[in-house]
Scaffold this motif. Structure first.
Motif, short mmCIF file in Angstrom:
data_model
loop_
_atom_site.label_atom_id
_atom_site.label_comp_id
_atom_site.label_asym_id
_atom_site.label_seq_id
_atom_site.Cartn_x
_atom_site.Cartn_y
_atom_site.Cartn_z
N THR A 11 0.85 -1.18 0.00
CA THR A 11 0.00 0.00 0.00
C THR A 11 0.89 1.23 0.00
N MET A 12 0.74 2.05 -1.02
CA MET A 12 1.57 3.25 -1.16
C MET A 12 0.79 4.49 -0.73
N HIS A 13 1.46 5.41 -0.07
CA HIS A 13 0.83 6.66 0.34
C HIS A 13 0.31 7.40 -0.88
N THR A 14 -0.82 8.06 -0.71
CA THR A 14 -1.46 8.77 -1.84
C THR A 14 -0.52 9.78 -2.49
N ILE A 15 0.29 10.46 -1.68
CA ILE A 15 1.24 11.45 -2.22
C ILE A 15 2.16 10.79 -3.26
N LEU A 16 2.65 9.61 -2.93
CA LEU A 16 3.57 8.91 -3.82
C LEU A 16 2.83 8.28 -4.99
N LYS A 17 1.63 7.81 -4.72
CA LYS A 17 0.82 7.20 -5.79
C LYS A 17 0.54 8.23 -6.88
N ASN A 18 0.29 9.46 -6.46
CA ASN A 18 -0.01 10.52 -7.43
C ASN A 18 1.19 10.82 -8.34
N LYS A 113 16.10 12.08 3.10
CA LYS A 113 15.20 11.20 3.84
C LYS A 113 13.96 10.85 3.01
N ILE A 114 13.48 11.82 2.25
CA ILE A 114 12.31 11.56 1.39
C ILE A 114 12.68 10.57 0.29
N SER A 115 13.87 10.74 -0.29
CA SER A 115 14.33 9.80 -1.33
C SER A 115 14.38 8.37 -0.78
N LYS A 116 14.80 8.24 0.46
CA LYS A 116 14.87 6.91 1.09
C LYS A 116 13.49 6.26 1.14
N VAL A 117 12.49 7.02 1.57
CA VAL A 117 11.13 6.50 1.65
C VAL A 117 10.58 6.19 0.26
N MET A 118 10.87 7.06 -0.70
CA MET A 118 10.39 6.84 -2.07
C MET A 118 11.05 5.61 -2.69
N ALA A 119 12.33 5.41 -2.40
CA ALA A 119 13.03 4.23 -2.92
C ALA A 119 12.36 2.96 -2.40
N ARG A 120 11.99 3.00 -1.13
CA ARG A 120 11.33 1.83 -0.51
C ARG A 120 9.90 1.65 -1.02
N ASP A 121 9.13 2.74 -1.08
CA ASP A 121 7.70 2.62 -1.32
C ASP A 121 7.31 2.64 -2.80
N ILE A 122 8.06 3.39 -3.62
CA ILE A 122 7.75 3.42 -5.05
C ILE A 122 8.49 2.33 -5.80
N PHE A 123 9.78 2.20 -5.48
CA PHE A 123 10.61 1.26 -6.24
C PHE A 123 10.86 -0.06 -5.51
#
Length: 218
Positions: A11-18, A113-123
């Motif tokens: 489940t990805m956060h809406t911000i990242l899903k967008n 820190k945001i890149s870290k979360v995006m790497a985990r959650d998007i990729f």
């Protein structure tokens, strides 16, 4: 490094899903990252990330680090560029990222820190070493790993501005001594000019103190 990429239910956060709407990702991580950045209108960042990945691989081979992990970390390190600095604190709060006072004052710096979360959650990167290296690539940190230092130095060599970096000769010279010397060369460059910095991030301060002691012992 397929084992570092999770393909299970997520489940990805809406911000990242967008940010990933209407994107068809393939099994090629490098192409996916490039597509993500260019589709979100950051082609220069896309090229920078690929360049840093190449440089990170080269440095990792020099110092017998995991060159595949280093390259992946390089591709991912600046993916948060798609989030404007003005929105980064709000996004960080929504993503449950711990925000330091220095990051409140200078939100640009929280992009690591945001890149870290995006790497985990998007990729879907699950390798903690890759994620941690991405999460400290701008400031480094105390007790930094080999991979942390590889990415930190690679990002400073393959920098994202025009012309030659003003510290590059010293960094390259010290890199011949050791990876820690190379990392310290850049941190020391900043430290000597710390009055001109918007903030001195506490992770940078800790890395400076630790590496200074280490390189002066050699």
């Amino acid at each position: 490094m397929q084992h570092n990429i999770s393909k299970g239910e997520f489940t990805m956060h809406t911000i990242l899903k967008n940010l990933t709407q209407q994107m068809e990702f393939s099994s090629d991580l490098k192409k996916n990252i490039y597509l993500f950045l260019t589709t979100n209108k950051y082609p220069e960042t896309a090229n920078h990330c690929i360049d840093v990945g190449t440089e990170a691989r080269r440095i990792a081979i020099m110092f017998e680090a995991n060159h595949e992990a280093a390259e992946i970390a390089g591709w991912l390190h600046d993916i948060s560029a798609v989030i404007p600095s003005i929105d980064r604190l709000d996004v960080s709060r929504q993503l449950d990222i711990d925000i330091l006072p220095e990051e409140e004052l200078f939100p640009m710096i929280i992009h690591q820190k945001i890149s870290k979360v995006m790497a985990r959650d998007i990729f879907r990167i699950t390798d903690p070493e890759i994620l941690d290296a991405v999460g400290c690539h701008t400031t480094l940190r105390a007790n930094s790993t080999l991979l942390d230092q590889v990415l930190f130095v690679a990002d400073k060599i393959a920098w994202d501005q025009s012309g030659e970096p003003p510290y590059i000769e010293e960094l390259n010279r010290d890199l011949k001594k050791s990876l820690a010397h190379g990392a310290f060369a850049y941190i020391n460059y900043l430290w000597e000019r710390k009055e001109t910095l918007k903030v001195v991030h506490p992770w940078l301060k800790e890395a400076y103190e630790e590496l200074k002691e280490k390189v002066h012992k050699v």
